[in-house]
Design an enzyme around this catalytic site. Structure first.
Site, PDB file in Angstrom:
ATOM      1  N   LYS A  71       0.898  -1.116   0.094  1.00 40.54           N
ATOM      2  CA  LYS A  71       0.107   0.174  -0.087  1.00 40.54           C
ATOM      3  C   LYS A  71       1.005   1.286  -0.027  1.00 40.54           C
ATOM      4  O   LYS A  71       0.474   2.386  -0.651  1.00 40.54           O
ATOM      5  CB  LYS A  71      -0.874   0.096   1.213  1.00 40.54           C
ATOM      6  N   GLN A 115      -5.065  -2.176   9.589  1.00 43.44           N
ATOM      7  CA  GLN A 115      -4.932  -3.187   9.081  1.00 43.44           C
ATOM      8  C   GLN A 115      -5.169  -4.424   9.914  1.00 43.44           C
ATOM      9  O   GLN A 115      -4.781  -4.366  10.806  1.00 43.44           O
ATOM     10  CB  GLN A 115      -3.228  -3.223   8.765  1.00 43.44           C
ATOM     11  N   ASP A 138     -11.148   2.322   3.994  1.00 45.01           N
ATOM     12  CA  ASP A 138     -11.445   0.863   3.852  1.00 45.01           C
ATOM     13  C   ASP A 138     -12.818   0.506   3.846  1.00 45.01           C
ATOM     14  O   ASP A 138     -13.387  -0.320   3.375  1.00 45.01           O
ATOM     15  CB  ASP A 138     -10.799   0.017   5.074  1.00 45.01           C
TER      16      ASP A 138
END
Ligand code: NAD
Length: 298
Positions: A71, A115, A138
Site C-alpha cells: 500500500k 490493517q 477501507d
C-alpha cells in the site's frame, strides 16, 4: 445468452485457448492508478497538498507487513503521502484508541486504514468503528456500512469496489441481471451485494449453509466467488456465457489460486477474472482512489 461478443474485445485479453474473455485486472488497476496519479499531480500543480493516507499496523504478522508495504509503495507511485504507524503486538486498547484519535484529529491526514487482523486481545470491529466515516478509506466501519446500504455516498470497501469497477470497464450492465455472490463476509460478499443492488441487479448471496449451491449459481448472469476455497466453483456451477469474478486468494505451495477452477470454467463462461491478475490488483487501486476522494471531500 452469450456475453463473449461484448467482453471479447481485444482490450480485455480474449484468449483463444480458453474461450472466455479474460478480464485484465492488472491492466485495469494500472489505468486507475495512473488516473489517480494524474489527479494528484494536478492538485499539487495547483498549489494544493497531496492526499495523505495513514496505515496502522499492530504487531508483526508477516502477511499484514507485506500488504501494508504494498500500500505504501502504491501511494508513493501515485504521489500520495503515506504515514506508516506501527505499534507492537502487545499494544493496549487505550493506546490504540489514542493512535486512532490523533490521526482522526490531524487535518493533514485524509484517510486512515487499520490493517486487520489485529492481535487476539484486540477486537478489530471496535477500532474500525473509531475511524471517522470521512477518513474511513477501507469503508468497513458500521457507519460506512450503513451509509453504503442507504446509498448515502460513503467511502466503499476496496475489494467490492474493485469488482464493480471491473464490471464497469468491461461494460457489464448489472441492471435486471441475476447476480449470485458466494460468500457473505463483511469485507466482500455483503458490501458487494449492496453495490449490485444499487446497480439494479437481482442479488442472491450464498454461504457455507446454502443448500443447492450449484443450482443457484447456474442461474447467475454474474457469478462472484469470495470464499477462500480453491477450485470450489467448477463449470457445473456456471451458466454458459456468464461473467465469473473470482475474488478468492488461496496460497498454494508454489503460488496462489482463486476459488474458481479457471481452466475448466473459462471454457463455459463469457468472461472471467484470472488469479493472480484479476480482482487482487484492483483492491489497492481502489484504496488510492478512496484516499483521493477522502482528500477531495475534506
Ligand atoms: P471469509 O472467510 O470472511 O468469508 C468466507 C465466506 O465463504 C463466508 O461467508 C462463508 O459462509 C462462505 N463459505 C465458506 N465455505 C463455503 C462453501 N463451501 N460454500 C459456499 N460458501 C462458503 O472470507 P473473505 O474475507 O470474504 O475472503 C474470501 C476470499 O477472498 C479469500 O480467499 C480471501 O483471501 C479473498 N480476498 C481477496 C481480496 C482481494 O483483494 N482480491 C480481498 C479480500 C479477500
Amino acid at each position: 445468452m452469450g456475453f463473449s461478443n461484448v467482453y471479447g474485445v481485444p482490450r480485455w485479453g480474449q484468449r483463444d485457448d480458453v474461450g472466455a474473455a479474460v478480464i485484465d485486472g492488472k491492466g485495469i488497476a494500472a489505468e486507475i492508478r495512473a488516473e489517480v496519479a494524474a489527479r494528484v499531480a494536478a492538485i499539487v500543480a495547483d498549489g494544493g497538498r497531496p492526499p495523505a493516507l495513514a496505515t496502522i499496523l499492530v504487531g508483526e504478522d508477516p502477511a499484514s507487513q507485506v500488504y501494508v508495504g504494498a500500500k505504501h509503495r502504491a501511494c508513493a507511485e501515485a504521489g500520495i503521502r503515506s504515514l506508516d504507524v506501527r505499534e507492537p503486538a502487545d499494544c493496549g486498547r487505550e493506546r490504540l484508541i489514542e493512535v486512532i484519535a490523533e490521526l482522526s484529529a490531524d487535518p493533514e491526514v485524509d484517510g486512515i486504514l487499520l490493517q486487520l487482523p489485529l492481535p487476539d486481545h484486540l477486537d478489530g470491529a471496535e477500532f474500525v468503528d473509531l475511524i471517522p466515516p470521512a477518513k474511513d478509506v477501507d469503508g468497513l466501519s458500521t457507519a460506512s456500512t450503513g451509509a453504503l446500504w442507504r446509498g448515502r455516498g460513503a467511502l466503499a470497501p476496496c475489494t467490492p469496489s474493485g469488482v464493480m469497477e471491473l464490471l464497469g470497464r468491461i461494460r457489464f450492465d448489472a441492471a435486471g441481471r441475476r447476480a449470485v455472490i458466494v460468500g457473505r463476509s463483511e469485507l466482500v460478499g455483503k458490501p458487494l451485494a449492496a453495490m449490485l443492488l444499487a446497480a439494479n441487479a437481482t442479488v442472491t448471496i450464498c454461504h457455507s449453509r446454502t443448500v443447492e449451491l450449484e443450482a443457484t449459481c447456474t442461474e447467475a448472469d454474474l457469478l462472484v466467488a469470495a470464499v477462500g476455497k480453491p477450485g470450489l466453483i467448477g463449470p457445473e456451477h456456471v451458466k454458459p456465457g456468464a461473467v465469473v469474478i473470482d475474488v478468492g486468494i488461496n496460497g498454494l505451495g508454489d503460488g496462489i489460486a482463486g476459488d474458481v477452477d479457471f481452466e475448466r470454467v473459462a471454457g463455459r463462461a463469457g468472461a472471467i477474472t484470472p488469479v493472480p491478475g484479476g480482482v487482487g490488483p484492483m483492491t489497492i487501486a481502489c484504496l488510492l482512489r478512496n484516499t483521493l476522494q477522502a482528500a477531495s471531500s475534506q
